[in-house]
Design a protein around this motif. Sequence first.
Motif, PDB file in Angstrom:
ATOM      1  N   ASN A  89     -12.501   4.641  -7.331  1.00 18.65           N
ATOM      2  CA  ASN A  89     -12.758   5.211  -6.009  1.00 18.65           C
ATOM      3  C   ASN A  89     -11.897   6.442  -5.766  1.00 18.65           C
ATOM      4  OD1 ASN A  89     -14.144   5.261  -3.562  1.00 18.65           O
ATOM      5  ND2 ASN A  89     -12.401   4.347  -2.498  1.00 18.65           N
ATOM      6  N   GLN A 105     -18.668   6.162 -13.854  1.00 16.45           N
ATOM      7  CA  GLN A 105     -18.501   4.770 -13.447  1.00 16.45           C
ATOM      8  C   GLN A 105     -17.032   4.393 -13.303  1.00 16.45           C
ATOM      9  OE1 GLN A 105     -20.974   2.425 -12.582  1.00 16.45           O
ATOM     10  NE2 GLN A 105     -22.035   4.383 -12.452  1.00 16.45           N
ATOM     11  N   SER A 160     -17.428   0.272  -4.453  1.00 14.33           N
ATOM     12  CA  SER A 160     -16.670   0.252  -5.688  1.00 14.33           C
ATOM     13  C   SER A 160     -17.041  -0.973  -6.514  1.00 14.33           C
ATOM     14  CB  SER A 160     -15.182   0.240  -5.354  1.00 14.33           C
ATOM     15  OG  SER A 160     -14.424   0.163  -6.529  1.00 14.33           O
ATOM     16  N   THR A 163     -16.111  11.254  -3.360  1.00 13.14           N
ATOM     17  CA  THR A 163     -16.101  10.054  -4.177  1.00 13.14           C
ATOM     18  C   THR A 163     -17.522   9.733  -4.598  1.00 13.14           C
ATOM     19  OG1 THR A 163     -16.278   8.710  -2.207  1.00 13.14           O
ATOM     20  CG2 THR A 163     -14.064   9.143  -3.066  1.00 13.14           C
ATOM     21  N   PHE A 164     -17.661   8.656  -5.356  1.00 21.35           N
ATOM     22  CA  PHE A 164     -18.974   8.346  -5.902  1.00 21.35           C
ATOM     23  C   PHE A 164     -19.985   8.012  -4.819  1.00 21.35           C
ATOM     24  CE2 PHE A 164     -21.280   7.738  -9.704  1.00 21.35           C
ATOM     25  CZ  PHE A 164     -22.255   6.810  -9.411  1.00 21.35           C
ATOM     26  N   ARG A 215     -15.988   5.669 -10.119  1.00 12.14           N
ATOM     27  CA  ARG A 215     -16.522   4.806  -9.074  1.00 12.14           C
ATOM     28  C   ARG A 215     -15.672   3.553  -8.934  1.00 12.14           C
ATOM     29  NH1 ARG A 215     -22.437   1.855  -9.337  1.00 12.14           N
ATOM     30  NH2 ARG A 215     -22.308   0.756  -7.354  1.00 12.14           N
TER      31      ARG A 215
END
Lengths: 534, 734
Positions: free
Chosen positions: A101, A95, A45, A40-41, A98
């Motif tokens: 998530n 983004q 979040s 994940t980022f 993000r």
Amino acid sequence: MPPKEESSKVTRRSTRSSASVTVENSEPIESHTPTIDDLTFGEESITIDAVLSNFPGRRSQIFDFIRLMGPLDCPTLPIMIYGGASTGKTSVVLQVLRHLNRPFVYSSCRTCYNPRILFESILNQSLLHRKCSLNGYSSAKRCDKPSDFVNLLREALSSVIKTLESTSETSRSDKPDEKPMGKMVYLILDNVDLIRDWDKGTIILQFLFSLYTVLKMPQLGIILISGLPPDVYYSNMGYTDPIPLYFPEYSEEDLRQIFLRNQPNRKLYSAFLDVVLKPFCRVTRRVEELSTTFSLLFRKFCEPLDDLGISPNEDMKRRLYSHLKPLIAHCLNEIFRVSSHPHDGETRGERRQKASYSSENREELEILDFHMSTSAKFLLLSAFLASRNPATLDASMFDSTGGMDNRKRKRKASEKSMEKKEIAEQEAVMKGPGSFPLERLLAIFQCIASVGDSSFGEEDEEEENTTGYDKENNNLMSDILLQVSSLCDANFLIKSGSCPLEGSIRYRSMVSEDLAQKVAKSLSFPLSKYLYRR
Amino acid sequence: MAPSGTVADPPQCSTTDSFNSSDTAENDIRPFFVLHKASSGNHNGKLTGIVKSKRRIESPSPKIAKRSEVESVEEEDGQFFSTLRFKVFETVWSKIEKTIEDVLRNSNSKVFSGIHDWIRESFESIISSGALKLSEAVRSYPVLTQASSKQLLTAMVLTRNLEMVDDLLTFEELELHLKSQGCHVAKLSSMDFSAKSGVGGCLRGLLRQFVMPTVDVADVTILASWYRENKNHENPVVIIVDDTERCCGPVLSDLILILSEWAIKVPIFLIMGVSTAHDAPRKILSVNALQRLCATRFTLSSPAERMDAVLKAVFLKPCSGFTVSHKVALFMRSYFLCQDGTLTSFVRTLKIACLQHFSLEPLSIMLEHFCHDGVNQLSGEGTELLTEATMKHAFDLPSVTRNKITRSTFEMLPHFLLDLQRMPNPWSIVVLCLYEAGKFDKLRLLDIFCEILDPEARYLKYFSPSEIVNSQSHNSGRNNVIRRVLRKLRDLSPSQLSSMLKSWENLTAEFTEINDKVIELHPFMRAVEAAGQRQGLPNSPKKHASRSNSKLEKELKAMTDKVATVIEFMLREYMKPVESVPFHEILCFKNVDKLQSALLGDPRGRIQLDLLESHDILHCVCCSQRGTTLLPSMHDTSILYKLAQEHADVINLHDWYQSFKTILIPRSSKAKQKSKSSSKSKKRKEICEEPEAPAEALIQARFCRAVMELQITGLIRMPSKRRPDFVQRVAFGS
């Protein structure tokens, strides 16, 4: 490429699932072991409003992208996001992921510049592998064939999906607040238009476009980011067409909103944008380019100010504008700027000299600012003349007395022939400098070098040393082919194809007329006498 | 290049009746002393010589014995000095070479420090804008921060020389300098940027220097991962591309685009060497790559500036004592300006001159004592080497005979050598003063050095009153150095004059005579400054605003006249050319022809002349008899080249071969003789003399070999694909 936005530093919370993953190799504490969370980022979040505020002008694209991604754990078709450079394609994708998530694997086809590096980069991320000194900076699996990549990717993704499922079950019961990651994995391929220039790039592109069909894994979502539209990649193979999502260029109002974000003094910067935004938008709308230029110009804009926090009135705006105005036209045309470092001693010396010799400013600009040997200078002039003059004029131009002064008179040209000459002149300018064989270059060099030797001879005769004349003549001619090689290395001469009749190499002079004038002046050589003017 | 092992013996001294009996006795004693010295060097053969000479002394013919003694002494001196001279050459040259290296290192140290300061300042600003976590740094997707500009910090190092030879060493030293300051440095050359290996080639070169020598795949993520290990991230990463203009443009553009993507995660600094102008990458790189460069300019010293620094260190300051004559200096200057303009070639020229000096001049061994600056050693140990043979040679030098110094004053030789050793001191001071004055007109020390070495001192005529009046109208005066200095003096402003006098005072601090002259100028300088202050415009003396301005002009003119007088005084009294001093051949190399033949060789036209006129060189019998007729006994290459003169630029190979074959086969000459209906006796004679006709295959082989030799020489070009029957004659430089 991405618009400017702040990234908050948040210490990532360690989850129970990361502790449960067994580590095969024991590594030092300092180093980082990739876990499933690294897909994940990796940061907290953000809300949809934060994403929208980070990207002015991209509201519809963001909502379209979220709709195409679909709800959690929903299979999705391949997506192609395309648009010009610096339009926010990569940033929006990252983004949004993000915000949602969701786990993803990202590879750029610029960093991964051949198929093997691309395949291994994707597999390393899927297998949670990182190249480090412990494993000799090698990949988890060696993979340079598309068929191997399909099998290895299927295995890796199956393993990841199993881990995601177990993680999902655990996190539901223990941490209801955290946003679930789901069981989908998204494969992001950036800059896919660069693949076309690769060796066998067409095959790789067809393979990537058919990857969804070949893998047949509903848990995998494919996102392609391209600088070119999908029509470029059309082929006869049957595969699932990716869903296109277009990112158009930013409008002027969008650019204003982008640049006003995160400015300490919005009013002052707004006044600055009133001055510079309109003329620069005609040249380019790339945020990357404009950002670099605007940061330079804004510092110049604020030079007369003592306090950067004030709100400028009309009179102050006019004063700041007049201070900035001379730079705008200059920056509009300039792509590559070289600034001077204060530690550069030569620049200081030059500045001091310019201050003391104000009358010699023009002379300094005309002086050749790098060192060339005398024979290289004559050779450069020979190449310049060989490229500019027609070959048929060499006999009359370079006879023993030299120069165009030998012509007694010219015929009076009629209007028709003058018109023809003008047309021929324009055609010659469009074509650029002509090419010439090596023999012609050396013949012209021999003629003008002897003209130059006579000036040396005058100096020697004044010193009553006649032997110097012969030695100078010998000096200029030796190692002449080495000088040709040096001019080729410096890009003053380039080889341009071969003569269709004899198969020999032809050269072309890339010297500008200003540089040729500088070289001729340093030699006291009458260049204009030998240059043919139509 | 190898020096001759045997040195020509100096002329023998003829015994005259002027020697009285006591002088003869002393002369007999000295050779024994020298022989005894030589035998201490473990020369077994010399012991036999001593024994033989003793026997000859006892023989009834004393004159013959004396001559044999003198000859053996001379041979011994030649051999001994030949060995010693090379040792002294190595000593002298190593000192010169070290001096040059120190000068070149110092000339670039300021720029190197500037580059390092720029790197550190930029590196600190990158770090202060936010340090990345380990997981962020090694991820493959870009970091989205406010300062996420993809600009790559680049230094454009302007070398200001078209040739790359000097700059290879410069960039190696830059690499060492930055590594010593803790930076991670990798150096790439244009050979790493080839279109064949693509961007992977230069990335592999980078990773081999940074990470490890055996990287399987050249991947930038390896660099990012390596940078975060073992505190590597505490120092910046520097990549040096020393010859940017020779790189393959697309490959360099790709590398720049890749590195700029990772510039946030790995702070990379790019140093590009540019030879012509600081915007030269505009021609090479693509627009996208140019936009990624945040370029800063640094300028190295130009070859002319480095040349001046080397000249000052080697010839003007106490270095080795070795110097060159006026003609040799002119040749070296011409070689520097007209050939490739690199300092490397100049140093090579200097080394060849030094080597030839030691191989030709027996007395050059004295330079060892000059090298050590030992005055006492010169008077003590040095004179032991002065045998009678070397004394003869010393007093037969041209500079000695011109000054009418006779052997009766040979006791004064140490005194002359001491003067010769001390002479450069005031001389170099005057040269440096001229250099300070010439800086305002951008005069180079190389030009000043060449002019003041003139043994006839022609520059002194410019100080005569008639010459000063006429100097304004001479157009050709531009090329004269002293004249330019004098004319430039009149254009100097008071502040420039003041700064020049201050530098003169510093230069002449150790030399009282000149320093007093310079100090005497202070009152006049103060008068000029006072007049300038009254006017209120000290830097613009040319304006005619009022009478006080004309007064300033008068003061300034008087000042410049006095400065010119001081220059004339310095030149007349202390600027004695080295070639006008007795015994200067000991330390001054003068043979410019040998140097030129070693460096330049023969021009290309010489090859053609030698082939066309081989008889003038070989002086063979057969060619002289027949005049210009082609004969089979000539060399094949000469025959072919003469036949080529009958053709135009394009030569048909078949015709060429037929002509060649006609020359070689003697049957044709038989037919010609028969057609002329000569006498029978001539026929028989020719039949006996002519050799058998060579076979066809042999003629073809000789033809092919000769054509190949002409091609290697560069006189013809081989056939192209479209015209296989023809070769093309390359005609230039004839």
